[in-house]
Design a protein around this motif. Structure first.
Motif, PDB file in Angstrom:
ATOM      1  N   SER A   1       9.715 -19.047  26.989  1.00  0.00           N
ATOM      2  CA  SER A   1       9.222 -17.713  26.624  1.00  0.00           C
ATOM      3  C   SER A   1       9.173 -16.844  27.880  1.00  0.00           C
ATOM      4  CB  SER A   1       7.818 -17.808  26.019  1.00  0.00           C
ATOM      5  OG  SER A   1       7.851 -18.492  24.790  1.00  0.00           O
ATOM      6  N   PHE A   2       9.710 -15.652  27.785  1.00  0.00           N
ATOM      7  CA  PHE A   2       9.749 -14.720  28.910  1.00  0.00           C
ATOM      8  C   PHE A   2       9.063 -13.412  28.527  1.00  0.00           C
ATOM      9  CE2 PHE A   2      13.492 -17.412  29.266  1.00  0.00           C
ATOM     10  CZ  PHE A   2      13.528 -17.747  30.612  1.00  0.00           C
ATOM     11  N   PHE A   3       8.501 -12.754  29.530  1.00  0.00           N
ATOM     12  CA  PHE A   3       8.079 -11.374  29.338  1.00  0.00           C
ATOM     13  C   PHE A   3       9.343 -10.530  29.176  1.00  0.00           C
ATOM     14  CE2 PHE A   3       4.429 -13.039  31.759  1.00  0.00           C
ATOM     15  CZ  PHE A   3       3.359 -12.526  31.028  1.00  0.00           C
ATOM     16  N   GLU A   4       9.200  -9.365  28.583  1.00  0.00           N
ATOM     17  CA  GLU A   4      10.344  -8.465  28.475  1.00  0.00           C
ATOM     18  C   GLU A   4      10.805  -8.059  29.883  1.00  0.00           C
ATOM     19  OE1 GLU A   4      12.203  -7.289  25.908  1.00  0.00           O
ATOM     20  OE2 GLU A   4      11.123  -8.730  24.661  1.00  0.00           O
ATOM     21  N   VAL A   5      12.113  -8.013  30.062  1.00  0.00           N
ATOM     22  CA  VAL A   5      12.648  -7.610  31.360  1.00  0.00           C
ATOM     23  C   VAL A   5      12.235  -6.168  31.639  1.00  0.00           C
ATOM     24  CG1 VAL A   5      14.748  -7.246  32.706  1.00  0.00           C
ATOM     25  CG2 VAL A   5      14.603  -9.179  31.132  1.00  0.00           C
ATOM     26  N   ASP A   6      11.658  -5.950  32.820  1.00  0.00           N
ATOM     27  CA  ASP A   6      11.105  -4.643  33.160  1.00  0.00           C
ATOM     28  C   ASP A   6      11.527  -4.285  34.588  1.00  0.00           C
ATOM     29  OD1 ASP A   6       9.548  -2.423  33.766  1.00  0.00           O
ATOM     30  OD2 ASP A   6       7.726  -3.223  32.833  1.00  0.00           O
ATOM     31  N   SER A   7      12.320  -3.233  34.714  1.00  0.00           N
ATOM     32  CA  SER A   7      12.843  -2.838  36.029  1.00  0.00           C
ATOM     33  C   SER A   7      11.743  -2.369  36.981  1.00  0.00           C
ATOM     34  CB  SER A   7      13.896  -1.736  35.873  1.00  0.00           C
ATOM     35  OG  SER A   7      13.320  -0.588  35.274  1.00  0.00           O
ATOM     36  N   SER A   8      10.570  -2.008  36.456  1.00  0.00           N
ATOM     37  CA  SER A   8       9.491  -1.565  37.337  1.00  0.00           C
ATOM     38  C   SER A   8       8.920  -2.718  38.163  1.00  0.00           C
ATOM     39  CB  SER A   8       8.372  -0.890  36.534  1.00  0.00           C
ATOM     40  OG  SER A   8       7.701  -1.817  35.705  1.00  0.00           O
ATOM     41  N   TYR A   9       9.283  -3.956  37.773  1.00  0.00           N
ATOM     42  CA  TYR A   9       8.852  -5.129  38.528  1.00  0.00           C
ATOM     43  C   TYR A   9       9.917  -5.597  39.518  1.00  0.00           C
ATOM     44  CZ  TYR A   9       4.729  -5.609  35.572  1.00  0.00           C
ATOM     45  OH  TYR A   9       3.535  -5.389  34.933  1.00  0.00           O
TER      46      TYR A   9
ATOM     47  N   LEU B   1      19.907 -19.515  24.987  1.00  0.00           N
ATOM     48  CA  LEU B   1      19.182 -18.261  24.784  1.00  0.00           C
ATOM     49  C   LEU B   1      18.861 -17.597  26.114  1.00  0.00           C
ATOM     50  CD1 LEU B   1      16.669 -19.418  22.008  1.00  0.00           C
ATOM     51  CD2 LEU B   1      18.879 -18.289  21.711  1.00  0.00           C
ATOM     52  N   GLY B   2      18.688 -16.288  26.080  1.00  0.00           N
ATOM     53  CA  GLY B   2      18.314 -15.549  27.276  1.00  0.00           C
ATOM     54  C   GLY B   2      18.969 -14.187  27.317  1.00  0.00           C
ATOM     55  N   LYS B   3      18.242 -13.196  27.854  1.00  0.00           N
ATOM     56  CA  LYS B   3      18.757 -11.830  27.951  1.00  0.00           C
ATOM     57  C   LYS B   3      19.400 -11.547  29.304  1.00  0.00           C
ATOM     58  CE  LYS B   3      15.528  -9.838  24.604  1.00  0.00           C
ATOM     59  NZ  LYS B   3      14.478  -8.810  24.370  1.00  0.00           N
ATOM     60  N   THR B   4      19.126 -12.386  30.294  1.00  0.00           N
ATOM     61  CA  THR B   4      19.698 -12.185  31.631  1.00  0.00           C
ATOM     62  C   THR B   4      20.329 -13.490  32.100  1.00  0.00           C
ATOM     63  OG1 THR B   4      17.689 -12.878  32.802  1.00  0.00           O
ATOM     64  CG2 THR B   4      17.854 -10.542  32.181  1.00  0.00           C
TER      65      THR B   4
ATOM     66  N   GLN C   1      17.603 -16.021  32.924  1.00  0.00           N
ATOM     67  CA  GLN C   1      17.000 -16.663  31.764  1.00  0.00           C
ATOM     68  C   GLN C   1      17.937 -17.708  31.156  1.00  0.00           C
ATOM     69  OE1 GLN C   1      15.656 -13.670  28.985  1.00  0.00           O
ATOM     70  NE2 GLN C   1      14.191 -12.772  30.421  1.00  0.00           N
ATOM     71  N   LYS C   2      19.212 -17.389  31.061  1.00  0.00           N
ATOM     72  CA  LYS C   2      20.183 -18.337  30.498  1.00  0.00           C
ATOM     73  C   LYS C   2      20.331 -19.564  31.384  1.00  0.00           C
ATOM     74  CE  LYS C   2      22.864 -14.910  27.913  1.00  0.00           C
ATOM     75  NZ  LYS C   2      24.162 -14.193  27.783  1.00  0.00           N
ATOM     76  N   ARG C   3      20.354 -19.360  32.706  1.00  0.00           N
ATOM     77  CA  ARG C   3      20.491 -20.486  33.629  1.00  0.00           C
ATOM     78  C   ARG C   3      19.281 -21.411  33.521  1.00  0.00           C
ATOM     79  NH1 ARG C   3      18.357 -21.298  38.406  1.00  0.00           N
ATOM     80  NH2 ARG C   3      17.812 -19.113  38.767  1.00  0.00           N
ATOM     81  N   LEU C   4      18.083 -20.819  33.451  1.00  0.00           N
ATOM     82  CA  LEU C   4      16.869 -21.618  33.354  1.00  0.00           C
ATOM     83  C   LEU C   4      16.824 -22.411  32.046  1.00  0.00           C
ATOM     84  CD1 LEU C   4      14.718 -21.749  35.545  1.00  0.00           C
ATOM     85  CD2 LEU C   4      13.309 -20.195  34.201  1.00  0.00           C
ATOM     86  N   ASN C   5      17.172 -21.754  30.945  1.00  0.00           N
ATOM     87  CA  ASN C   5      17.183 -22.442  29.659  1.00  0.00           C
ATOM     88  C   ASN C   5      18.228 -23.553  29.621  1.00  0.00           C
ATOM     89  OD1 ASN C   5      15.067 -21.185  28.288  1.00  0.00           O
ATOM     90  ND2 ASN C   5      16.328 -19.481  27.610  1.00  0.00           N
ATOM     91  N   ALA C   6      19.373 -23.319  30.261  1.00  0.00           N
ATOM     92  CA  ALA C   6      20.417 -24.348  30.312  1.00  0.00           C
ATOM     93  C   ALA C   6      19.933 -25.561  31.097  1.00  0.00           C
ATOM     94  CB  ALA C   6      21.680 -23.771  30.958  1.00  0.00           C
ATOM     95  N   GLU C   7      19.248 -25.320  32.209  1.00  0.00           N
ATOM     96  CA  GLU C   7      18.725 -26.423  33.011  1.00  0.00           C
ATOM     97  C   GLU C   7      17.674 -27.219  32.241  1.00  0.00           C
ATOM     98  OE1 GLU C   7      17.270 -24.763  36.633  1.00  0.00           O
ATOM     99  OE2 GLU C   7      19.272 -24.312  37.423  1.00  0.00           O
ATOM    100  N   PHE C   8      16.843 -26.528  31.476  1.00  0.00           N
ATOM    101  CA  PHE C   8      15.788 -27.214  30.734  1.00  0.00           C
ATOM    102  C   PHE C   8      16.346 -28.040  29.583  1.00  0.00           C
ATOM    103  CE2 PHE C   8      12.981 -25.056  33.370  1.00  0.00           C
ATOM    104  CZ  PHE C   8      11.659 -25.362  33.088  1.00  0.00           C
ATOM    105  N   ARG C   9      17.544 -27.708  29.106  1.00  0.00           N
ATOM    106  CA  ARG C   9      18.166 -28.481  28.047  1.00  0.00           C
ATOM    107  C   ARG C   9      18.973 -29.654  28.590  1.00  0.00           C
ATOM    108  NH1 ARG C   9      20.926 -24.372  23.794  1.00  0.00           N
ATOM    109  NH2 ARG C   9      22.228 -26.208  23.536  1.00  0.00           N
ATOM    110  N   ASP C  10      19.283 -29.614  29.872  1.00  0.00           N
ATOM    111  CA  ASP C  10      20.096 -30.641  30.522  1.00  0.00           C
ATOM    112  C   ASP C  10      19.210 -31.817  30.929  1.00  0.00           C
ATOM    113  OD1 ASP C  10      21.643 -32.210  32.190  1.00  0.00           O
ATOM    114  OD2 ASP C  10      22.614 -30.509  33.169  1.00  0.00           O
ATOM    115  N   ALA C  11      19.463 -32.983  30.370  1.00  0.00           N
ATOM    116  CA  ALA C  11      18.631 -34.161  30.632  1.00  0.00           C
ATOM    117  C   ALA C  11      18.612 -34.549  32.105  1.00  0.00           C
ATOM    118  CB  ALA C  11      19.115 -35.341  29.793  1.00  0.00           C
TER     119      ALA C  11
END
Length: 200
Positions: free
Chosen positions: A57-65, A24-27, A30-40
């Motif tokens: 859980s992530f905040f919505e991606v916001d370009s103003s940040y 899962l992940g929109k960027t 996010q996908k890399r982090l979720n993949a690492e957390f699933r990897d034992a």
């Protein structure tokens, strides 16, 4: 008989496909982090928590940040021992001060360089940006969050708060995590990056 074998194999393949959940992940972050957390072999989660893990859980991606900061280097800054969540201390120095504007307000953060990481070739240009903000303890982890940066060639670099992540001790108390210096408190809500972790 052959039909029965195909039926069994088909059911087995379907079961395997269902077990292998998509990352899962929109960027890409996010996908890399979720993949690492699933990897034992990489996950900071306990074995019990990892088995039920579906995604952070992530905040919505916001370009103003995403901001461009001016880097004011501090080449003569002394090494000091940064406190962590355990008895361990991390030898760090202030590499410089990042000055930037966020949503019409001016802020500055100190960015750090670790002596131990500098000895590793892949981290020779690594900079560590820990920060606190007004969401800590409610929407985000109470101890603050981190951002990874690299030394720029010039005097400007991009800070993308959408890539802010929690220290590993937010997930597992066995880890030793640097405590964010109070100087790096942003008196505003940084509603970007990883949210507080809540066990399912």
């Amino acid at each position: 008989m052959r039909f029965l074998i195909f039926l069994i194999l088909g059911a087995f393949a379907l079961g395997c496909a269902q077990d292998k959940q998509p990352i899962l992940g929109k960027t890409a972050f996010q996908k890399r982090l979720n993949a690492e957390f699933r990897d034992a072999t990489k996950s900071p989660l306990t074995d019990k928590d990892r088995k039920g893990f579906k995604g952070l859980s992530f905040f919505e991606v916001d370009s103003s940040y995403v901001v461009t900061a001016t880097l004011q280097r501090t080449p003569d800054s002394p090494w000091f021992l940064m406190k962590t969540t355990t008895d361990r201390e991390s030898k760090e120095r202030v590499y410089g001060v990042l000055k930037f504007q966020l949503k019409g307000e001016f802020y500055e953060l100190k960015v750090y360089q670790g002596e131990e990481l500098m000895a590793q070739e892949e981290y020779q240009d690594y900079l560590f940006l820990p920060f606190l903000d007004a969401t800590n303890g409610t929407e985000s982890y109470g101890g603050g969050r981190y951002i990874d940066l690299r030394i720029p060639e010039g005097d400007h670099l991009t800070i993308d708060f959408n890539t802010a992540y929690n220290p590993y001790c937010a997930y597992n108390e066995k880890y030793s995590c640097p405590i964010v210096p109070r100087y790096n408190y942003l008196d505003t809500e940084i509603r970007a990056g990883v949210k507080a972790y809540k066990k399912k």
